[in-house]
Write a protein that holds these residues in place. Structure first.
Motif, short mmCIF file in Angstrom:
data_model
loop_
_atom_site.label_atom_id
_atom_site.label_comp_id
_atom_site.label_asym_id
_atom_site.label_seq_id
_atom_site.Cartn_x
_atom_site.Cartn_y
_atom_site.Cartn_z
N VAL A 188 0.81 -1.23 0.00
CA VAL A 188 0.00 0.00 0.00
C VAL A 188 0.84 1.27 0.00
O VAL A 188 0.28 2.36 -0.13
N ASP A 189 2.14 1.17 0.16
CA ASP A 189 3.02 2.35 0.18
C ASP A 189 2.43 3.41 1.10
O ASP A 189 2.06 4.51 0.67
N PRO A 190 2.38 3.14 2.40
CA PRO A 190 1.72 4.05 3.34
C PRO A 190 2.53 5.32 3.58
O PRO A 190 3.73 5.38 3.26
N PRO A 191 1.90 6.32 4.15
CA PRO A 191 2.65 7.54 4.47
C PRO A 191 3.71 7.28 5.53
O PRO A 191 3.52 6.45 6.42
N ARG A 192 4.82 7.94 5.38
CA ARG A 192 5.91 7.84 6.36
C ARG A 192 5.91 9.08 7.23
O ARG A 192 5.47 10.14 6.80
N PRO A 193 6.38 8.95 8.47
CA PRO A 193 7.07 7.82 9.06
C PRO A 193 6.13 6.68 9.44
O PRO A 193 4.95 6.90 9.72
N LEU A 194 6.70 5.47 9.44
CA LEU A 194 6.00 4.27 9.90
C LEU A 194 6.57 3.92 11.26
O LEU A 194 7.78 3.69 11.39
N TYR A 195 5.71 3.88 12.28
CA TYR A 195 6.14 3.59 13.64
C TYR A 195 5.61 2.24 14.11
O TYR A 195 4.41 1.96 13.99
N ALA A 196 6.50 1.42 14.65
CA ALA A 196 6.08 0.22 15.35
C ALA A 196 5.74 0.61 16.78
O ALA A 196 6.45 1.41 17.41
N LEU A 197 4.64 0.09 17.29
CA LEU A 197 4.22 0.39 18.66
C LEU A 197 4.80 -0.68 19.58
O LEU A 197 4.39 -1.84 19.55
N THR A 198 5.78 -0.28 20.38
CA THR A 198 6.52 -1.22 21.24
C THR A 198 6.78 -0.59 22.60
O THR A 198 6.89 0.64 22.71
N PRO A 199 6.95 -1.40 23.65
CA PRO A 199 7.27 -0.85 24.97
C PRO A 199 8.63 -0.17 25.02
O PRO A 199 8.89 0.66 25.90
N SER A 200 9.51 -0.51 24.08
CA SER A 200 10.87 0.03 24.11
C SER A 200 11.05 1.25 23.21
O SER A 200 12.17 1.73 23.03
N GLY A 201 9.97 1.76 22.65
CA GLY A 201 10.07 2.88 21.73
C GLY A 201 10.20 4.23 22.40
O GLY A 201 10.21 4.34 23.63
N ARG A 202 10.29 5.25 21.58
CA ARG A 202 10.31 6.64 22.07
C ARG A 202 9.00 6.92 22.78
O ARG A 202 7.92 6.57 22.30
N VAL A 203 9.08 7.53 23.93
CA VAL A 203 7.87 7.78 24.72
C VAL A 203 6.98 8.79 24.00
O VAL A 203 7.42 9.89 23.65
N PHE A 204 5.75 8.39 23.78
CA PHE A 204 4.78 9.26 23.11
C PHE A 204 4.19 10.23 24.12
O PHE A 204 3.63 9.82 25.15
N ASP A 205 4.32 11.52 23.86
CA ASP A 205 3.74 12.55 24.72
C ASP A 205 3.16 13.65 23.84
O ASP A 205 3.10 13.51 22.61
N GLN A 206 2.74 14.73 24.48
CA GLN A 206 2.06 15.79 23.73
C GLN A 206 2.97 16.44 22.69
O GLN A 206 2.52 16.86 21.63
#
Length: 244
Positions: A74-92
């Motif tokens: 599908v050639d999705p829009p980038r960036p593509l993020y994997a949702l993992t416990p070890s990832g960059r902390v998502f905040d506001q």
């Protein structure tokens, strides 16, 4: 804005994205939300998407073949993020960063996680919504999409709402809110909120936001350089007992 979600449970994700403000914005074309089934790109009769980890260990690992195939189809829009416990902390701040783009994509994991070749060579990064482990990435995807979508023009009915909330433009937690009735079980709405004096109301709200943040998240006050003289004056005027 376009957001693509890759998941093993599209029937779970789609109904959520069709509900409430997100669903309204989707129906009106403000948000282009697309959900892709990872299993539809799996090979074999059983459409297997996971296998045992090399080297042994508990659980199963998502295989690279169906994941790469789903994304590349599908050639999705980038960036593509994997949702993992070890990832960059998502905040506001990350939400604002993503809201400033034309789109992004989310990859929901399951089982014991992803084959490392997925995170090393397919995704652009990883996001975590906190220091805990979920059964899968779908709930995390909901958090990310809702937090970002609320910052996209046209999603909220009142465009000022997002700026007045916790972690808004001033970096503070939100002030207390009240509505009718003016008195409930002996607890009264503060007189200033019913005064019609918009300047006094704004000052009261700022003072209460400062108090709440100092009590619950003092680190946020430190991040903005500590209390200013103007902050202290507001606290002395509108919250002397709480501030003291």
């Amino acid at each position: 804005m376009r957001v693509d979600v890759f998941t093993l449970f599209p029937d779970v994700v789609d109904p959520y994205l069709n509900s409430s403000l997100i669903g309204k914005a989707r129906a009106e074309g403000v948000l282009d939300l697309r959900v892709h089934d990872l299993r539809s790109h799996a090979a074999g009769v059983h459409r297997a998407v996971d296998d045992a980890p090399y080297g042994g260990g508990a659980g199963m690992v998502l295989m690279p073949e169906p994941v790469f195939a789903a994304v590349e189809a599908v050639d999705p829009p980038r960036p593509l993020y994997a949702l993992t416990p070890s990832g960059r902390v998502f905040d506001q701040s990350v939400a604002r960063e993503l809201a400033s783009t034309d789109g992004f994509s989310l990859l929901c994991g399951r089982y014991e996680g992803f084959d490392a070749r997925i995170t090393d060579h397919l995704v652009d990064g990883e996001l975590s919504i906190g220091d805990f482990v979920l059964a899968g990435g779908e709930a995390a995807a909901f958090v990310v999409i809702e937090a970002v979508a609320r910052l996209v023009p046209g999603v909220l009915g009142n465009e000022l709402s997002a700026g007045d909330e916790s972690f808004g433009g001033d970096g503070l937690l939100e002030y207390p809110q009240y509505t009718r009735p003016p008195s409930f079980r002996g607890w009264d709405v503060p007189d200033v909120l019913r005064s019609g004096d918009h300047g006094a109301i704004a000052a009261w709200r700022k003072a209460k936001a400062l108090v709440r943040t100092l009590r619950r998240r003092p680190d946020l006050v430190e991040e903005r350089g500590g209390l200013t003289d103007a902050d202290r004056a507001l606290l002395d005027r509108w919250a002397p007992d709480e501030y003291a």
